[in-house]
Design an enzyme around this catalytic site. Structure first.
Site, short mmCIF file in Angstrom:
data_model
loop_
_atom_site.label_atom_id
_atom_site.label_comp_id
_atom_site.label_asym_id
_atom_site.label_seq_id
_atom_site.Cartn_x
_atom_site.Cartn_y
_atom_site.Cartn_z
N GLY A 9 84.83 50.24 93.61
CA GLY A 9 85.33 50.71 94.91
C GLY A 9 86.52 51.63 94.72
O GLY A 9 86.85 52.02 93.59
N LEU A 11 89.88 51.20 95.17
CA LEU A 11 91.02 50.64 94.44
C LEU A 11 90.62 50.23 93.03
O LEU A 11 91.36 50.49 92.07
CB LEU A 11 91.57 49.43 95.22
N THR A 94 94.75 42.72 103.95
CA THR A 94 94.75 43.82 104.92
C THR A 94 95.67 43.60 106.10
O THR A 94 95.94 42.46 106.49
CB THR A 94 93.30 44.00 105.45
N TYR A 118 86.23 41.03 110.55
CA TYR A 118 86.77 41.42 109.23
C TYR A 118 88.14 40.76 109.01
O TYR A 118 88.38 40.15 107.96
CB TYR A 118 86.88 42.94 109.18
N LYS A 122 89.16 38.01 106.14
CA LYS A 122 90.19 38.33 105.14
C LYS A 122 91.32 37.29 105.20
O LYS A 122 91.87 36.90 104.17
CB LYS A 122 90.74 39.74 105.37
N1 LIG Z 1 90.02 50.72 102.60
C1 LIG Z 1 91.06 50.38 103.37
O1 LIG Z 1 91.52 51.16 104.23
C2 LIG Z 1 91.73 49.05 103.19
C3 LIG Z 1 92.77 48.71 104.05
C4 LIG Z 1 93.40 47.47 103.89
C5 LIG Z 1 92.99 46.62 102.90
N2 LIG Z 1 91.95 46.96 102.09
C6 LIG Z 1 91.53 46.00 101.06
O2 LIG Z 1 91.71 46.60 99.81
C7 LIG Z 1 90.74 46.09 98.89
C8 LIG Z 1 90.05 47.24 98.19
O3 LIG Z 1 89.44 48.03 99.19
P1 LIG Z 1 88.66 49.37 98.83
O4 LIG Z 1 89.06 50.39 99.83
O5 LIG Z 1 88.76 49.65 97.38
O6 LIG Z 1 87.17 48.89 99.20
P2 LIG Z 1 85.78 49.51 98.79
O7 LIG Z 1 85.94 50.90 98.29
O8 LIG Z 1 84.86 49.24 99.95
O9 LIG Z 1 85.34 48.61 97.56
C9 LIG Z 1 84.96 47.28 97.72
C10 LIG Z 1 84.07 46.94 96.55
O10 LIG Z 1 83.68 45.55 96.67
C11 LIG Z 1 82.37 45.46 96.16
N3 LIG Z 1 81.71 44.25 96.63
C12 LIG Z 1 81.16 44.01 97.86
N4 LIG Z 1 80.60 42.78 97.85
C13 LIG Z 1 80.79 42.25 96.62
C14 LIG Z 1 80.45 41.03 96.01
N5 LIG Z 1 79.76 40.06 96.66
N6 LIG Z 1 80.81 40.83 94.72
C15 LIG Z 1 81.48 41.78 94.03
N7 LIG Z 1 81.83 42.97 94.55
C16 LIG Z 1 81.49 43.19 95.84
C17 LIG Z 1 81.69 46.72 96.64
O11 LIG Z 1 80.58 47.00 95.82
P3 LIG Z 1 79.19 47.52 96.46
O12 LIG Z 1 79.51 48.85 97.06
O13 LIG Z 1 78.27 47.58 95.28
O14 LIG Z 1 78.80 46.50 97.48
C18 LIG Z 1 82.79 47.76 96.48
O15 LIG Z 1 82.72 48.42 95.24
C19 LIG Z 1 89.84 45.18 99.71
O16 LIG Z 1 90.26 43.85 99.56
C20 LIG Z 1 90.07 45.62 101.14
O17 LIG Z 1 89.85 44.57 102.05
C21 LIG Z 1 91.32 48.16 102.20
#
Ligand SMILES: NC(=O)c1ccc[n+]([C@@H]2O[C@H](COP(=O)([O-])OP(=O)(O)OC[C@H]3O[C@@H](n4cnc5c(N)ncnc54)[C@H](OP(=O)(O)O)[C@@H]3O)[C@@H](O)[C@H]2O)c1
Length: 274
Positions: A9, A11, A94, A118, A122
């Site tokens: 993903g 991060l 989050t 969501y 979380k």
């Molecule tokens: N993006 C934001 O704006 C934001 C804001 C606040 C907090 N966060 C938090 O920051 C963290 C990182 O977010 P991000 O933006 O990097 O998210 P992201 O790009 O959506 O990446 C999430 C990753 O989790 C993987 N995943 C989903 N289900 C899974 C499972 N059962 N087992 C293992 N991996 C799994 C996904 O893989 P697949 O694609 O193969 O399913 C994806 O690569 C998360 O905890 C998110 O809640 C994000």
């Protein structure tokens, strides 16, 4: 070795780029909802940073059971497996755990009150991780080089449209995933006593203000970005009006504040937008 579930993903990819010690695992390599796979993945780990999440905020409204598995059960399994082996565990959460109706930055100790599926899932994940002794770092408005995100969408719209209308009544702090990745690695070095922390880009803006800055970085006229309201763009999951997270506890713990969001955007743009 620092094991990173969800390593493909936004991060997770930046953690992999930040340290040769990181072993970033895709969801196919490690499904965090699979107890046996989780137990095996932590065996050789010196630390674990969990980036796996169900991040589709709107889809979660009608898919809360699956979101709960990934956002609550999975982190609980990881945290317990790490605790059993004495492996430090860091989990990312989050701003959506809050109600989003504050008028000053949220401290980690402020009452939660998620308004979305969501956010509920979380929050349940946070509770499990903290109960097992792990660290929880809440962040917000994350963008990076990998996958789709707000910055990339706005850059595409800049090339396709004369004007773009963007909401000006939701406030938060844009966070470049590379800066957050560096902060999480520092947390593992310092291992602060405080287990629940906030880390976002410094300062705050609205999505409208953020988009004007993106246009500036693209060399486009920011006046082509027009303000609108949340009511103009109804979504299945309500968006928080106020998502600003205080970095005071992070700094008090001896951790370096993440760079200001505007500077981070400029550095990101130089590498990935032009
Ligand atoms: N993006 C934001 O704006 C934001 C804001 C606040 C907090 N966060 C938090 O920051 C963290 C990182 O977010 P991000 O933006 O990097 O998210 P992201 O790009 O959506 O990446 C999430 C990753 O989790 C993987 N995943 C989903 N289900 C899974 C499972 N059962 N087992 C293992 N991996 C799994 C996904 O893989 P697949 O694609 O193969 O399913 C994806 O690569 C998360 O905890 C998110 O809640 C994000």
């Amino acid at each position: 070795m620092i094991v990173v579930p969800g390593g493909r993903g936004q991060l997770g990819s930046d953690l992999a780029a930040a340290s040769p010690e990181v072993r970033a695992l895709s969801s196919a390599e490690l499904d965090v909802t699979d107890p046996a796979a989780v137990a095996e993945a932590v065996v050789a780990a010196d630390a674990v940073i969990n980036c796996a999440a169900y991040t589709a905020v709107d889809a979660a409204e009608t898919d809360e059971d699956r979101a709960f598995q990934v956002n609550a059960v999975g982190p609980g399994l990881l945290a317990a497996a790490c605790a059993e082996r004495g492996v430090p565990f860091v989990h990312v959460s989050t701003d959506y755990v809050f109600a989003g109706d504050a008028n000053r930055p949220y401290e980690p100790t402020d009452p939660t009150g998620p308004k979305t599926a969501y956010g509920r899932t979380k929050l349940a994940g946070e509770e499990r991780v903290l109960a097992a002794g792990g660290w929880v770092v809440r962040t917000a408005w994350v963008y990076g080089a990998t996958g789709n995100n707000f910055v990339k969408t706005m850059a595409r719209l800049e090339s396709e449209r004369d004007t773009v209308s963007v909401v000006d009544d939701q406030r938060g702090s844009p966070t470049w995933s590379a800066d957050l990745a560096a902060g999480l690695l520092q947390l593992l070095e310092i291992r602060p006593a405080q287990r629940l922390l906030h880390a976002t880009g410094g300062g705050d803006t609205t999505w409208f203000g953020f988009t004007r800055a993106i246009f500036e970085e693209l060399g486009a006229d920011p006046a082509r970005v027009l303000p609108c309201t949340t009511a103009d763009f109804p979504r299945p999951a309500p968006r928080p009006a106020y998502s600003v997270l205080s970095g005071k506890a992070w700094a008090d713990a001896g951790l370096t504040p993440l760079p200001a969001w505007r500077d981070a955007l400029a550095r990101f743009a130089r590498l990935h937008l032009r």
